[in-house]
Design a protein around this motif. Structure first.
Motif, PDB file in Angstrom:
ATOM      1  N   VAL A  48     -16.650  61.642 -21.278  1.00  0.00           N
ATOM      2  CA  VAL A  48     -16.240  60.209 -21.851  1.00  0.00           C
ATOM      3  C   VAL A  48     -14.792  59.639 -21.324  1.00  0.00           C
ATOM      4  O   VAL A  48     -14.446  58.673 -20.816  1.00  0.00           O
ATOM      5  CB  VAL A  48     -16.754  59.872 -23.337  1.00  0.00           C
ATOM      6  CG1 VAL A  48     -16.249  58.370 -23.753  1.00  0.00           C
ATOM      7  CG2 VAL A  48     -18.268  60.503 -23.618  1.00  0.00           C
ATOM      8  N   ALA A  49     -13.754  60.471 -22.057  1.00  0.00           N
ATOM      9  CA  ALA A  49     -12.764  59.919 -21.895  1.00  0.00           C
ATOM     10  C   ALA A  49     -11.638  61.358 -22.182  1.00  0.00           C
ATOM     11  O   ALA A  49     -12.002  62.216 -22.628  1.00  0.00           O
ATOM     12  CB  ALA A  49     -12.068  58.653 -22.822  1.00  0.00           C
ATOM     13  N   ALA A  50     -10.437  61.168 -21.490  1.00  0.00           N
ATOM     14  CA  ALA A  50      -9.542  62.601 -21.711  1.00  0.00           C
ATOM     15  C   ALA A  50      -8.158  61.754 -21.575  1.00  0.00           C
ATOM     16  O   ALA A  50      -7.894  60.671 -21.294  1.00  0.00           O
ATOM     17  CB  ALA A  50      -9.611  63.297 -20.387  1.00  0.00           C
ATOM     18  N   ILE A  51      -7.050  62.543 -22.379  1.00  0.00           N
ATOM     19  CA  ILE A  51      -5.952  62.198 -22.412  1.00  0.00           C
ATOM     20  C   ILE A  51      -4.715  63.455 -22.338  1.00  0.00           C
ATOM     21  O   ILE A  51      -5.014  64.320 -22.790  1.00  0.00           O
ATOM     22  CB  ILE A  51      -5.610  61.371 -23.806  1.00  0.00           C
ATOM     23  CG1 ILE A  51      -4.401  60.707 -23.643  1.00  0.00           C
ATOM     24  CG2 ILE A  51      -5.857  62.273 -25.069  1.00  0.00           C
ATOM     25  CD1 ILE A  51      -4.214  59.505 -24.938  1.00  0.00           C
ATOM     26  N   ASP A  52      -3.857  63.060 -21.606  1.00  0.00           N
ATOM     27  CA  ASP A  52      -2.982  64.379 -21.389  1.00  0.00           C
ATOM     28  C   ASP A  52      -2.071  64.547 -22.735  1.00  0.00           C
ATOM     29  O   ASP A  52      -2.222  63.765 -23.518  1.00  0.00           O
ATOM     30  CB  ASP A  52      -2.055  64.224 -19.965  1.00  0.00           C
ATOM     31  CG  ASP A  52      -0.825  63.079 -20.334  1.00  0.00           C
ATOM     32  OD1 ASP A  52       0.055  63.334 -19.355  1.00  0.00           O
ATOM     33  OD2 ASP A  52      -1.101  62.179 -21.306  1.00  0.00           O
ATOM     34  N   TRP A  53      -1.228  65.597 -22.599  1.00  0.00           N
ATOM     35  CA  TRP A  53      -0.665  65.815 -23.715  1.00  0.00           C
ATOM     36  C   TRP A  53       0.554  65.001 -24.147  1.00  0.00           C
ATOM     37  O   TRP A  53       0.736  64.741 -25.433  1.00  0.00           O
ATOM     38  CB  TRP A  53       0.352  67.099 -23.349  1.00  0.00           C
ATOM     39  CG  TRP A  53       1.365  66.964 -22.491  1.00  0.00           C
ATOM     40  CD1 TRP A  53       1.416  66.855 -21.125  1.00  0.00           C
ATOM     41  CD2 TRP A  53       2.799  66.650 -22.724  1.00  0.00           C
ATOM     42  NE1 TRP A  53       2.483  66.607 -20.450  1.00  0.00           N
ATOM     43  CE2 TRP A  53       3.431  66.333 -21.727  1.00  0.00           C
ATOM     44  CE3 TRP A  53       3.635  66.580 -24.108  1.00  0.00           C
ATOM     45  CZ2 TRP A  53       4.956  66.241 -21.490  1.00  0.00           C
ATOM     46  CZ3 TRP A  53       4.759  66.192 -24.096  1.00  0.00           C
ATOM     47  CH2 TRP A  53       5.600  66.092 -22.794  1.00  0.00           C
ATOM     48  N   SER A  54       0.931  64.162 -23.476  1.00  0.00           N
ATOM     49  CA  SER A  54       1.920  63.126 -23.602  1.00  0.00           C
ATOM     50  C   SER A  54       1.255  61.404 -24.189  1.00  0.00           C
ATOM     51  O   SER A  54       1.939  60.853 -24.694  1.00  0.00           O
ATOM     52  CB  SER A  54       2.752  62.782 -22.464  1.00  0.00           C
ATOM     53  OG  SER A  54       2.254  62.110 -21.524  1.00  0.00           O
ATOM     54  N   GLY A  55      -0.014  61.361 -23.528  1.00  0.00           N
ATOM     55  CA  GLY A  55      -0.778  60.005 -23.945  1.00  0.00           C
ATOM     56  C   GLY A  55      -0.238  59.415 -22.730  1.00  0.00           C
ATOM     57  O   GLY A  55      -0.895  58.145 -22.744  1.00  0.00           O
ATOM     58  N   GLY A  56       0.231  59.768 -21.629  1.00  0.00           N
ATOM     59  CA  GLY A  56       0.552  59.007 -20.733  1.00  0.00           C
ATOM     60  C   GLY A  56      -0.455  58.793 -19.675  1.00  0.00           C
ATOM     61  O   GLY A  56      -0.269  57.795 -18.518  1.00  0.00           O
ATOM     62  N   THR A  57      -1.195  59.671 -19.642  1.00  0.00           N
ATOM     63  CA  THR A  57      -2.296  59.548 -18.425  1.00  0.00           C
ATOM     64  C   THR A  57      -3.597  59.754 -19.297  1.00  0.00           C
ATOM     65  O   THR A  57      -3.825  60.689 -20.092  1.00  0.00           O
ATOM     66  CB  THR A  57      -2.179  60.815 -17.459  1.00  0.00           C
ATOM     67  OG1 THR A  57      -1.033  60.926 -17.116  1.00  0.00           O
ATOM     68  CG2 THR A  57      -3.381  60.969 -16.337  1.00  0.00           C
ATOM     69  N   LYS A  65     -15.692  52.741 -18.759  1.00  0.00           N
ATOM     70  CA  LYS A  65     -14.271  52.067 -18.452  1.00  0.00           C
ATOM     71  C   LYS A  65     -14.268  50.643 -18.502  1.00  0.00           C
ATOM     72  O   LYS A  65     -15.131  49.947 -18.314  1.00  0.00           O
ATOM     73  CB  LYS A  65     -14.005  52.241 -17.009  1.00  0.00           C
ATOM     74  CG  LYS A  65     -12.655  52.262 -16.401  1.00  0.00           C
ATOM     75  CD  LYS A  65     -12.501  52.847 -14.961  1.00  0.00           C
ATOM     76  CE  LYS A  65     -12.862  54.195 -14.990  1.00  0.00           C
ATOM     77  NZ  LYS A  65     -12.632  54.519 -13.366  1.00  0.00           N
ATOM     78  N   GLY A  66     -13.213  50.210 -19.454  1.00  0.00           N
ATOM     79  CA  GLY A  66     -13.199  48.910 -19.660  1.00  0.00           C
ATOM     80  C   GLY A  66     -13.423  48.496 -21.260  1.00  0.00           C
ATOM     81  O   GLY A  66     -13.243  47.368 -21.747  1.00  0.00           O
ATOM     82  N   ARG A  67     -14.456  49.299 -21.686  1.00  0.00           N
ATOM     83  CA  ARG A  67     -14.856  48.998 -23.157  1.00  0.00           C
ATOM     84  C   ARG A  67     -14.311  50.249 -24.240  1.00  0.00           C
ATOM     85  O   ARG A  67     -14.089  49.820 -25.066  1.00  0.00           O
ATOM     86  CB  ARG A  67     -16.379  49.363 -23.156  1.00  0.00           C
ATOM     87  CG  ARG A  67     -17.000  48.232 -22.214  1.00  0.00           C
ATOM     88  CD  ARG A  67     -18.480  48.366 -22.190  1.00  0.00           C
ATOM     89  NE  ARG A  67     -19.068  49.719 -21.941  1.00  0.00           N
ATOM     90  CZ  ARG A  67     -19.720  50.454 -22.560  1.00  0.00           C
ATOM     91  NH1 ARG A  67     -20.014  50.203 -23.924  1.00  0.00           N
ATOM     92  NH2 ARG A  67     -20.327  51.676 -22.305  1.00  0.00           N
ATOM     93  N   PHE A  68     -14.014  51.357 -23.648  1.00  0.00           N
ATOM     94  CA  PHE A  68     -13.536  52.431 -24.422  1.00  0.00           C
ATOM     95  C   PHE A  68     -11.860  52.649 -24.204  1.00  0.00           C
ATOM     96  O   PHE A  68     -11.665  52.768 -23.194  1.00  0.00           O
ATOM     97  CB  PHE A  68     -14.144  53.793 -24.383  1.00  0.00           C
ATOM     98  CG  PHE A  68     -15.764  53.901 -24.766  1.00  0.00           C
ATOM     99  CD1 PHE A  68     -16.447  52.634 -25.212  1.00  0.00           C
ATOM    100  CD2 PHE A  68     -16.410  54.920 -24.946  1.00  0.00           C
ATOM    101  CE1 PHE A  68     -17.626  52.595 -25.316  1.00  0.00           C
ATOM    102  CE2 PHE A  68     -17.690  55.045 -25.324  1.00  0.00           C
ATOM    103  CZ  PHE A  68     -18.218  53.874 -25.605  1.00  0.00           C
TER     104      PHE A  68
END
Length: 124
Positions: A48-57, A65-68
């Protein structure tokens, strides 16, 4: 070991919103990528979605996409998934996942830690 606990699931009408939370405990480290996956009966668990350790990616499945929106708060060892404009097809059990790497990507194989899941049901 890292323990992940999801919350925030529930029943919502199509077009509505929900915010999922995932709290991490145990041998946590901010140097971990986190993600959300979902699964419906008889189907494989999907990204569904992923985020890197810093939150920057961040990365999203095309279907959301565009909703979550995925975010994280490293001071609280938590990640969140804001889900807007929900559709019937978003109905699933949603899982929080953690990877032993700064970026885990979109594959379930990259994630070592999993929560128990929280049910999201969207009524049409």
């Amino acid at each position: 070991q890292v323990q992940l606990v999801e919350s925030g699931g529930g029943l919502v009408q199509a077009g509505g919103s929900l915010r999922l939370s995932c709290a991490a405990s145990g041998r946590t480290s901010n140097n971990k990528s986190m993600g959300w996956f979902r699964q419906t009966p008889g189907k494989e668990r999907e990204f569904v979605a992923a985020i890197d350790w810093s939150g920057g990616t961040t990365a999203y499945a095309n279907s959301v996409k565009g909703r979550f929106t995925i975010t994280r708060d490293n001071t609280k060892n938590a990640i969140y998934l804001q889900m807007n404009s929900l559709k019937f097809e978003d109905t699933a059990v949603y899982y929080c996942a953690g990877a032993n790497a700064p970026w885990g990507g979109t594959s379930t194989a990259a994630y070592a830690y999993w929560g128990q899941g929280t049910q999201v049901t969207v009524s049409s």
